[in-house]
Design a protein around this motif. Structure first.
Motif, PDB file in Angstrom:
ATOM      1  N   VAL A  15      -9.637  -0.024  -4.470  1.00  0.00           N
ATOM      2  CA  VAL A  15      -9.202  -0.380  -5.659  1.00  0.00           C
ATOM      3  C   VAL A  15      -8.103  -1.656  -5.220  1.00  0.00           C
ATOM      4  O   VAL A  15      -6.891  -1.317  -4.586  1.00  0.00           O
ATOM      5  N   LYS A  16      -8.260  -2.601  -6.291  1.00  0.00           N
ATOM      6  CA  LYS A  16      -7.068  -3.556  -6.332  1.00  0.00           C
ATOM      7  C   LYS A  16      -6.097  -3.542  -7.573  1.00  0.00           C
ATOM      8  O   LYS A  16      -6.798  -3.364  -8.670  1.00  0.00           O
ATOM      9  N   CYS A  17      -4.924  -3.518  -7.548  1.00  0.00           N
ATOM     10  CA  CYS A  17      -4.068  -3.490  -8.758  1.00  0.00           C
ATOM     11  C   CYS A  17      -3.351  -4.826  -8.727  1.00  0.00           C
ATOM     12  O   CYS A  17      -2.683  -5.301  -7.783  1.00  0.00           O
ATOM     13  N   VAL A  18      -3.681  -5.548  -9.873  1.00  0.00           N
ATOM     14  CA  VAL A  18      -3.018  -6.763 -10.025  1.00  0.00           C
ATOM     15  C   VAL A  18      -2.073  -6.759 -11.167  1.00  0.00           C
ATOM     16  O   VAL A  18      -2.433  -6.330 -12.190  1.00  0.00           O
ATOM     17  N   VAL A  19      -0.945  -7.409 -10.924  1.00  0.00           N
ATOM     18  CA  VAL A  19       0.222  -7.049 -12.071  1.00  0.00           C
ATOM     19  C   VAL A  19       0.556  -8.867 -11.977  1.00  0.00           C
ATOM     20  O   VAL A  19       1.617  -9.435 -11.126  1.00  0.00           O
ATOM     21  N   ASP A  20      -0.022  -9.511 -12.919  1.00  0.00           N
ATOM     22  CA  ASP A  20       0.213 -11.121 -12.981  1.00  0.00           C
ATOM     23  C   ASP A  20       1.551 -11.467 -13.174  1.00  0.00           C
ATOM     24  O   ASP A  20       2.345 -12.210 -12.765  1.00  0.00           O
ATOM     25  N   THR A  65      -0.172  -8.197  -6.113  1.00  0.00           N
ATOM     26  CA  THR A  65      -1.289  -7.719  -5.820  1.00  0.00           C
ATOM     27  C   THR A  65      -1.409  -6.673  -4.674  1.00  0.00           C
ATOM     28  O   THR A  65      -0.994  -6.815  -3.654  1.00  0.00           O
ATOM     29  N   GLN A  66      -1.862  -5.320  -4.844  1.00  0.00           N
ATOM     30  CA  GLN A  66      -1.820  -4.356  -3.914  1.00  0.00           C
ATOM     31  C   GLN A  66      -3.077  -3.582  -4.026  1.00  0.00           C
ATOM     32  O   GLN A  66      -3.746  -3.511  -4.959  1.00  0.00           O
ATOM     33  N   SER A  67      -3.522  -3.080  -3.059  1.00  0.00           N
ATOM     34  CA  SER A  67      -4.536  -2.221  -2.685  1.00  0.00           C
ATOM     35  C   SER A  67      -4.192  -0.886  -2.252  1.00  0.00           C
ATOM     36  O   SER A  67      -3.370  -0.533  -2.056  1.00  0.00           O
ATOM     37  N   GLY A  68      -5.306  -0.041  -2.927  1.00  0.00           N
ATOM     38  CA  GLY A  68      -5.201   1.658  -2.354  1.00  0.00           C
ATOM     39  C   GLY A  68      -6.658   1.852  -2.243  1.00  0.00           C
ATOM     40  O   GLY A  68      -7.592   1.483  -2.580  1.00  0.00           O
ATOM     41  N   GLU A  69      -6.643   2.989  -1.418  1.00  0.00           N
ATOM     42  CA  GLU A  69      -7.755   3.681  -0.938  1.00  0.00           C
ATOM     43  C   GLU A  69      -7.438   5.100  -1.301  1.00  0.00           C
ATOM     44  O   GLU A  69      -6.678   5.812  -1.128  1.00  0.00           O
ATOM     45  N   GLY A  70      -8.985   5.785  -1.782  1.00  0.00           N
ATOM     46  CA  GLY A  70      -8.900   7.291  -1.781  1.00  0.00           C
ATOM     47  C   GLY A  70     -10.155   7.664  -2.010  1.00  0.00           C
ATOM     48  O   GLY A  70     -11.352   7.044  -1.971  1.00  0.00           O
ATOM     49  N   SER A  71     -10.249   8.972  -1.896  1.00  0.00           N
ATOM     50  CA  SER A  71     -11.881   9.814  -2.221  1.00  0.00           C
ATOM     51  C   SER A  71     -12.226   9.663  -3.509  1.00  0.00           C
ATOM     52  O   SER A  71     -13.556  10.095  -3.667  1.00  0.00           O
ATOM     53  N   SER A  72     -11.660   9.053  -4.308  1.00  0.00           N
ATOM     54  CA  SER A  72     -11.955   8.866  -5.956  1.00  0.00           C
ATOM     55  C   SER A  72     -11.261   7.610  -6.697  1.00  0.00           C
ATOM     56  O   SER A  72     -10.354   7.315  -5.675  1.00  0.00           O
TER      57      SER A  72
END
Length: 226
Positions: free
Chosen positions: A188-193, A198-205
């Protein structure tokens, strides 16, 4: 089935009625005599024992702090971790479909089995024995859980941080989903304009991936994380 005597040694409890232990390990996919009702009872016992334990251990913690700490200790991921410590997946009795789909490794099934085991001990003996089991299998997690450190989750903290600064809220976007249904990995990408981050995260859900992405944004902003 794996050696139930070994499991009982790991639990620190010897069943008088081993049938209760077998039922606690039996998933609903097998048939009508399963552990669903036991989960309901075990969940209540678990919640009470954890609540009282935290109440006694942390006399200065607020109601909100105690509630967050309890939620951390009784949540699915924590109980599934306990189940893996006990190697509970080896003992689960699952229907053919669940076995094929890897049900013995699924957090929901593992955590439900832990709750069912607590109820099984209660039904086999008494409430004190069931509560003692909770303390044994969660001992280290209870000892390391500090209510003052159970802060709001990363997504909530990021949202409140941006709102306090009058900035637009972050946007979360699923970048990819990989793996089979029972072992998917979400990116998932989190964008804070408003912050140019912009940062990414990874997980099982998706939820876990979003939390990790939000946490990475907070780290980049220099926000203190416990």
């Amino acid at each position: 089935m794996a050696d139930l005597k070994r499991l009982q040694r790991m639990l620190g409890y010897q069943f008088q009625d081993e049938g209760l232990l077998v039922q606690a390990l039996t998933h609903r996919s097998v048939g009508s005599k399963n552990n669903e009702r036991m989960e309901f009872l075990g969940d209540a016992i678990l919640g009470f024992e954890i609540a009282e334990n935290l109440f006694q251990r942390h006399p200065h913690a607020s109601e909100g702090e105690l509630s967050r700490a309890r939620a951390q200790l009784v949540k699915r991921e924590t109980l599934a971790s306990v189940a893996r410590d006990l190697q509970l997946g080896e003992y689960l009795i699952l229907g053919v479909g669940e076995l094929r789909s890897g049900g013995q490794t699924r957090d929901s099934i593992l955590s439900d089995a832990v709750e069912a085991l607590i109820a099984a001990v209660y039904l086999d003996a008494d409430i004190d024995s069931a509560r003692a089991l909770v303390r044994r299998v969660l001992k280290d997690r209870i000892a390391s859980c500090s209510p003052r450190e159970q802060l709001k989750d990363a997504k909530t903290r990021l949202q409140e941080l941006l709102q306090a600064q009058g900035k637009a809220l972050p946007v979360y976007e699923v970048v990819s989903v990989e793996g089979h249904a029972h072992e998917q990995r979400f990116m998932v990408k989190c964008v804070v304009d408003s912050l140019g981050i912009t940062q990414s995260g990874e997980g099982s859900s998706r939820r876990k991936a979003e939390q990790q992405a939000a946490r990475n944004v907070l780290i980049e902003t220099g926000e203190h994380l416990s």
